[in-house]
Scaffold this active site. Sequence first.
Site, mmCIF file in Angstrom:
data_model
loop_
_atom_site.group_PDB
_atom_site.id
_atom_site.type_symbol
_atom_site.label_atom_id
_atom_site.label_comp_id
_atom_site.label_asym_id
_atom_site.label_seq_id
_atom_site.Cartn_x
_atom_site.Cartn_y
_atom_site.Cartn_z
ATOM 1 N N PRO A 174 0.808 -1.218 0.000
ATOM 2 C CG PRO A 174 -0.894 -1.578 1.557
ATOM 3 C CD PRO A 174 0.419 -2.141 1.082
ATOM 4 C CB CYS A 175 1.157 3.966 -2.392
ATOM 5 S SG CYS A 175 -0.482 4.439 -3.011
#
Length: 328
Positions: free
Chosen positions: A79-80
């Site tokens: 996840p960014c």
Amino acid sequence: MGKLTVVDLFSGAGGFSLGFRKAGFEIKVAIDINHSAARTYSANFPNTIVIEDDIRSISGDDIIHLVGGEVDIVIGSPPCEPYTGANPLRMKEPLDRLYLDEKGELTLEYIRLVGELSPKIFVMENVPSITNTESLKDAIRLEFRRVGYEKIFFNYLKAEDYGNPSRRIRVFISNIPLDPPKSSRYVMVWDAIKDLSDPKTYNEVPNHEVQEVNERKLKEIAKTEIDDYLTMFRGSSGRNIPLYIRLNPNKLAPTVMGNSRFIHPYENRFLTVREQARLMSYPDFHVFLGSRDDQFNQVGEAVPVALSTAIARQIMSEYYARDIRSVA
């Protein structure tokens, strides 16, 4: 010798995997906790074992058992949100985003599994801001060194350079340098979507249904000119980021995000999921499942297929050309 095997961690809807499959790799296992994304992946990769689970509960031995042997390549996109400047809740201290943010720690889980699987090559995709301080870059190098990888490369690639119709710069962290050959020209918005039939008429293209909006919103859309937008949201740095842009048909589209909704260049409506997927170079046979919001999120969170294909083809072409198996 059989096909080179790939495991995709945080696989989403399969944009990263699709490029590797096109290049001739065999995607053996994919893992994602999101139910709709896992359904989408399963529908499009029927020969891949898809695990819908929290990656923290999965070991390398589990994956090796499912693969039936060693893993050649590990790819994936943790996840960014903990790192991106578009997140207004991003932690202030860069190292806290990696070590204290619950989602940021999933990057460490990716690294853990790379260590347990010992692939010949790994490629981890994320937003460039995961490396926007030397402290973060040093921490990532340290964590990969701990699991046995001394040489780490931070490869910054622009998807539009490889034929993607929307702008997107991402860092691909790997144990080999990545610099695929670039396309000879850019693909603009209208190049990508002009051949799609009117979604209001019967057509066989999946995910090509118009999103109905209320009369007030329709009037707002009708007043929006090309390159203009309806509203903005505020990112972590206080920067305003436009939303609901009417696309310019003769330009690249802006970066597609999970919350992106673009207005058609000529019609008073939002793009369909299929049109938006075209902006991420997904082929029309790739079907998205789940609610409409789920589908848009899957498109926006993907590695563009044109870029993943370019990366995969470089790896495939170099694999036997040099002793790439000794880089781990």
